[in-house]
Each structure stands twice: as structure tokens, then as C-alpha cells.
Design a protein around this motif. Structure first.
Motif, mmCIF file in Angstrom:
data_model
loop_
_atom_site.group_PDB
_atom_site.id
_atom_site.type_symbol
_atom_site.label_atom_id
_atom_site.label_comp_id
_atom_site.label_asym_id
_atom_site.label_seq_id
_atom_site.Cartn_x
_atom_site.Cartn_y
_atom_site.Cartn_z
ATOM 1 N N UNK A 90 0.826 -1.211 0.000
ATOM 2 C CA UNK A 90 0.000 0.000 0.000
ATOM 3 C C UNK A 90 0.862 1.264 0.000
ATOM 4 N N UNK A 91 1.948 1.220 0.767
ATOM 5 C CA UNK A 91 2.857 2.376 0.747
ATOM 6 C C UNK A 91 3.450 2.587 -0.640
ATOM 7 N N UNK A 92 3.857 1.473 -1.281
ATOM 8 C CA UNK A 92 4.422 1.582 -2.625
ATOM 9 C C UNK A 92 3.403 2.138 -3.617
ATOM 10 N N UNK A 93 2.175 1.637 -3.546
ATOM 11 C CA UNK A 93 1.144 2.149 -4.456
ATOM 12 C C UNK A 93 0.840 3.615 -4.191
ATOM 13 N N UNK A 94 0.877 4.022 -2.899
ATOM 14 C CA UNK A 94 0.654 5.434 -2.580
ATOM 15 C C UNK A 94 1.771 6.299 -3.169
ATOM 16 N N UNK A 95 3.015 5.792 -3.094
ATOM 17 C CA UNK A 95 4.123 6.551 -3.689
ATOM 18 C C UNK A 95 3.957 6.675 -5.195
ATOM 19 N N UNK B 24 1.395 9.176 -5.926
ATOM 20 C CA UNK B 24 1.931 10.520 -5.691
ATOM 21 C C UNK B 24 2.827 10.965 -6.841
ATOM 22 N N UNK B 25 3.619 10.024 -7.375
ATOM 23 C CA UNK B 25 4.470 10.356 -8.516
ATOM 24 C C UNK B 25 3.634 10.696 -9.743
ATOM 25 N N UNK B 26 2.540 9.957 -9.937
ATOM 26 C CA UNK B 26 1.669 10.267 -11.085
ATOM 27 C C UNK B 26 1.073 11.661 -10.962
#
Length: 598
Positions: free
Chosen positions: A428-433, A436-438
Motif C-alpha cells: 500500500x505504501x508503494x502504491x501510494x508513492x 503521488x508520482x503520477x
């Protein structure tokens, strides 16, 4: 890296060398001799000057000049001989610092090799010279070069092996000229007196060539100076290295040395040296020397061996006693420890037995006291309560044991669950990052308003670029045409982008409408269960969809109303033509997306 506090004379000289033509460089480099001679020998100032000369590559310039042809250098052999002196004095006592590896592995061997090449050139010129004065001058230059080479070898002993293995040195040694040969032999004698160990480090073929030449000069040269020098060289070699003495004594190539007895001249220094050499080469003396050395070596080996055996026995005696004592103490400590543990075990058992007896006695006394206090009619009730409490305690302990056992069995699955939770949290943290990058790299949202400072800065950058990259000349008419074309293309692009944005918005609105209709149809009840306004959910806002639905409805009605014999031969997928006027009936009451009702 250039050193700080450089001598101004070196700086000016280096600048003059860099700015002068190639033919004037040798004469300019001769000024280094005056700078070195005016500085006290062995002082720190002289070391600093040598470091400055090396750092400003003046030594490399000297090497380049020495590698050139003498006819192209101003001053000829005089300049070259003085440059060899300057180069040898600069290299001896120099501390290169960070470039030590390059200095010792490249520059010094190159300098020694250049000295030998210059010596060979002087030898050739000396042999070809016709006048006596010219020969004397060339011989003086040759002696200066050999002295410079000897000075360099005295400061850097590791170069002796390179010089002895050089083909140029062997050619100088094999000369037939008496004066050149005497100078080279003297230099070889001085080199071996500096470091005699490098003689056996050279290749065997080169060593045999040097020995052959020295023996040849001793036997066949008429000059007493060269013969005396050759005898001193052989004495020096044989006294230092026993292998060379054995080679001269046993090799068949040096049988001519036995005829040296007939050439003795009593009363001269050469006669004494020759006598010493003959005494060394005599078989009897050689055998006695060898036997004496072998006897001394055997005695030394025996003494070392006996001493080693004695020390070994003396070392073993205390170690054996210590080992015996250690084993006895270890065995005794083990027995004592075993007895101590047995005693502690018996004491523990006795204590447990006493505690159990005391607890049993206390429980009986407690029961008797309770029986005295409790009324006779309540004794049975009291005993029942005690049994229930005991049962509860037993159940509590049993349930605790059972739950702990179940927990131990479920621990692996619990750990897997925690690991899965950890992985989910990391995902979930990775997907949130990523999300955020998108957002950070979102598509272009349009131009920002330029401030006055930003406009001035951009104009300055454009002006700087135009100054660095001047464009070709262009007429005003051409520039205006290009400007108008650019404006038209920009306007066309902007208009097209507006149309694309509108089309995209229209597509998004249609997709949203379709998704809304799908959700309503999915959530809507069936037509049998529909009540009130729920059938309105099945009405479409799109005219083509409404028309298609109306056509399908009328087709289904015609199939139901038609006689059975008309439906014979028709398939389920066949369509029936419906008049357009029937399709237009009641379509006005439908809501059409994007239009208002009449």
C-alpha cells in the motif's frame, strides 16, 4: 600539483623554456647549472630547488635534449656533457613526493639509458676523429658523461642492474680503443664497489659476456693500466661471489687464465694483484678453502641441531609435569563436583519431603479447626464448597495448559498472518508513492503568467544565446513571412487543441452517462417487482437506444399477436420490418440527453 613557494629563478626559467623555440632550449637549460652551483650542497634549499625543477618538467626537457642528434644542438658535445652533469645532480637527492613510482620506474631508467646512448655516440665520434686535439676533447666529454652516470648510480643503486644488463654498456666495454676501454673498466670497477650484489642478479648470458670481456682484456691487452684494472675487477668479483670463482676455475672457456704465471712482473702493483688472482685460481688453495668452508658449515649445523634438541627436551620436561598436574586436578575437580551435586540433590529431595509433610500437617490442622468452628449441620455444605473450589482450580490450570498448547500450534499461522499484514502495508505504501508520482508528473495544465522579473530574465537568456550563436543574415520580408507562418501554425495548433479538449469532454460526459445508466440498470428490480416510478429507470436518454428498444418491443408484440402458422419457418434472430410512423409514436415523451422536452 605545483609546489608552493617556488624559486623565482626556476619559474622564469620554466617560462622561458616553454616560450622559446626548440633550438634554443638546450642553451636555456644550461642556466640550471649556475643555480645548482650557487646553492649550498646538502642544504634544504637545494632539495627544494630540485623538487621545483622536477615539478616544472625541466628534467624531462633535459632527457628530450639528450635523445636528439648532436648536430642539431647548439654547442654540440659541450652542451650535451653539461646537460648530463645537470641531470645527474638533479636526480640525486631528489624527493619526488606523490610521483615517486613514475620517477623511480620510468624517469631514472630512461636517464641511465640516455647516458649510455650518449657514451656510444661519443665513442663513435672519437674513433672516427682524425685530429689529436679533437680526440682529446671528445675523450674529456666521454669522461664527463661516465662521471655523471657514476654519480647517478651512486645516488640510485637500483639502477646498477639496468646498466649492467644494457646492450649499450656491453658495446662500450667491448671497444678496442685503449683510452675508452680504460675509462669504461674504471667505471665498472667503481660501480661494483658501490654494490656488488647486483652482479649475480643480471642474466647469465650478460654475466658471461662481461666476464669474457674482462678476461680478454687481462690476457690480450698490452696496456698495463687496463690489465691492472681487469685484474682488480676479477679479484673484486671472486672475493664477493663464490659462484664466479667456481666458474673461472672449472669452466673450459677460461683455461687461458693458467698462463698468467708467465706474465708476472715482480716489483709492480700489477704483479701483486695478479699473484692474488693466481692464488685464488690454484686448485690446491681452492680445495683447501672449500674444505674449510664445508667444515665450518658442518660445525655450525651440528651446533644449531644439538642446541635445538637440548632446548626441545628442556621445554618438554616442564610441559609434561604441567600436563600430569592438570589431568590430576581436573579428575579430582570432576569427582568433587559429582559428590557436591549428589549432596545437593539429596538435600533438595529432603527439603521437598519436609515441605510436603508440613503442608499436609497444616491442611489437616486447618480442617480440624474448621470442623470445630462450623455447625454440625453445615459440615456437608462446607465440604461441598471446598470440593467445588478445588475443581475450579484444577479446571483453571487445565484450561491454561490447553490454551497454551493451542497457541503454540497456531503460532506459525499467526506469524504468516503478521507477515501478510506487513507485505500488504508495504504494498500500500508503494502504491501510494506511485500515485503521488503520477500526480507530480501530471499532464501540462497550461502556461503560467510571466512576471516582469521572469520576462527580463528570459529576454536576457535569449540575448545571450543570440550573441553566442549569431544567425545568418535574413531580410525583413523573409523574417515577416516566417513570423506570419509561425503565427498561423500556432493559431491552427491552438484551435485544434481547443476542439480536441471539447471532444474529450464530450467523450467523458458520454462515458459518465453510460456508466450511470449501467449502475441504474444493475440496481433496478425486475419488471414484475417494479412499483411506482421504478419502471422509469429502464427509460434511456439516448434517442438511438430508445428507437432500438421500441423496435425490439414492437417486434416482440408482432410475434406474440401473429397466428401460429405465420411463425412457422421463422428463426428466433429474424427481424420484422416495423413502419417508421409506428416507431415515432410516443418517442416524444422520452427524455433525450442534451435536449429539453417540448
Amino acid at each position: 600539483m605545483k609546489p608552493t613557494g617556488t624559486d623565482p629563478r626556476i619559474l622564469s626559467l620554466a617560462a622561458e623554456v616553454a616560450n622559446s623555440p626548440e633550438q634554443n632550449v638546450p642553451i636555456i637549460l644550461l642556466k640550471l647549472k649556475e643555480i645548482i652551483n650557487n646553492t649550498p650542497l646538502g642544504s634544504s634549499e637545494l632539495k627544494k630547488i630540485k623538487q621545483d625543477i622536477y615539478c616544472y618538467d625541466l628534467i624531462q626537457y633535459c632527457l628530450l635534449v639528450l635523445s636528439q642528434d648532436c648536430s642539431r644542438i647548439q654547442g654540440g658535445w659541450t652542451t650535451i656533457s653539461q646537460l648530463t652533469q645537470i641531470l645527474s645532480h638533479c636526480c640525486v637527492g631528489l624527493e619526488p613526493g606523490e610521483d615517486a613510482e613514475e620517477f623511480y620506474n620510468e624517469l631514472l631508467p630512461s636517464a641511465a639509458e640516455n647516458f649510455l646512448v650518449v657514451g656510444r655516440r661519443l665513442q663513435t665520434c672519437f674513433i672516427n676523429a682524425a685530429k689529436g686535439e679533437e680526440k682529446d676533447e671528445l675523450l674529456r666529454f666521454f669522461q664527463i658523461v661516465t662521471d655523471s652516470l657514476f654519480w647517478l648510480l651512486g645516488g640510485h643503486v637500483q639502477l646498477i642492474q639496468n646498466v649492467l644488463q644494457s646492450d649499450h654498456f656491453l658495446h662500450l666495454l667491448q671497444t678496442d680503443n685503449l683510452q675508452i676501454g680504460s675509462t669504461v673498466m674504471t667505471m665498472l670497477q667503481n660501480i661494483l664497489q658501490i654494490n656488488r650484489g647486483d652482479l649475480l642478479r643480471i642474466e647469465g648470458k650478460t654475466l658471461h659476456s662481461i666476464l669474457d670481456e674482462v678476461v680478454f682484456k687481462l690476457l690480450s691487452t698490452p696496456s698495463s693500466v687496463i690489465r691492472s684494472t681487469a685484474a682488480k675487477l676479477l679479484l673484486l668479483m671472486t672475493e664477493t661471489h663464490q659462484e664466479i670463482l667456481i666458474l673461472l676455475r672449472l669452466s673450459a672457456c677460461y683455461k687461458g687464465l693458467r698462463s698468467l704465471r708467465n706474465k708476472q712482473e715482480p716489483g709492480t702493483e700489477f704483479s701483486q694483484e695478479l699473484g692474488q688472482l693466481i692464488a685464488l685460481l690454484t686448485p690446491k688453495v681452492y680445495q683447501e678453502v672449500e674444505e674449510q668452508k664445508l667444515h665450518q658449515a658442518a660445525c655450525l649445523i651440528q651446533a644449531y641441531w644439538k642446541g635445538f634438541q637440548t632446548r626441545k627436551r628442556l621445554k618438554k620436561l616442564p610441559s609434561a609435569v604441567i600436563t600430569l598436574q592438570r589431568s590430576f586436578r581436573s579428575k579430582r575437580s570432576k569427582i568433587l563436583l559429582k559428590l557436591k551435586r549428589q549432596k545437593e540433590e539429596e538435600d533438595r529431595r529432603l527439603q521437598l519431603h519436609i515441605q510436603r509433610q508440613r503442608a499436609m500437617r497444616l491442611s489437616r490442622e486447618l480442617r480440624l479447626s474448621m470442623l470445630e468452628i462450623v455447625h454440625p449441620g453445615q459440615v456437608e455444605k462446607h465440604n461441598r464448597e471446598i470440593e467445588e473450589k478445588s475443581a475450579l482450580i484444577i479446571q483453571k490450570h487445565w484450561r491454561g495448559y490447553r490454551e497454551r498448547k493451542i497457541f503454540r500450534q497456531q503460532r506459525p499461522s499467526l506469524m504468516e498472518y503478521k507477515a501478510a499484514v506487513t507485505l500488504q502495508r508495504a504494498t500500500l505504501k508503494f502504491l501510494a508513492k506511485c500515485h503521488k508520482k503520477k500526480k507530480l508528473f501530471a499532464p501540462w495544465q497550461g502556461l503560467q503568467d510571466l512576471t516582469d522579473e521572469r520576462r527580463v530574465k528570459l529576454k536576457q537568456q535569449v540575448d545571450d544565446y543570440l550573441q553566442r550563436h549569431p544567425s545568418s543574415q535574413m531580410s525583413d520580408v523573409t523574417s515577416r513571412e516566417l513570423h506570419s507562418q509561425a503565427q498561423e501554425q500556432l493559431q491552427h495548433y491552438l484551435m485544434g487543441r481547443v476542439l480536441e479538449e471539447r471532444a474529450q469532454q464530450h467523450r467523458e460526459a458520454l462515458m459518465a452517462q453510460i456508466n450511470t445508466n449501467i449502475e441504474q440498470l444493475m440496481k433496478a428490480p425486475s419488471l414484475k417487482e417494479a412499483e411506482g416510478k421504478e419502471p422509469e429507470l429502464f427509460l434511456s436518454r439516448s434517442r438511438p437506444v430508445a428507437a432500438k428498444a421500441k423496435q425490439a418491443h414492437l417486434t416482440a408484440l408482432k410475434h406474440l399477436q401473429a397466428p401460429w402458422w405465420k411463425n412457422l419457418g421463422e428463426e428466433e434472430g429474424d427481424e420484422i420490418d416495423v413502419p417508421k410512423d409506428e416507431l415515432s409514436v410516443e418517442l416524444g415523451t422520452l427524455f433525450i440527453g442534451g435536449t429539453k422536452p417540448p
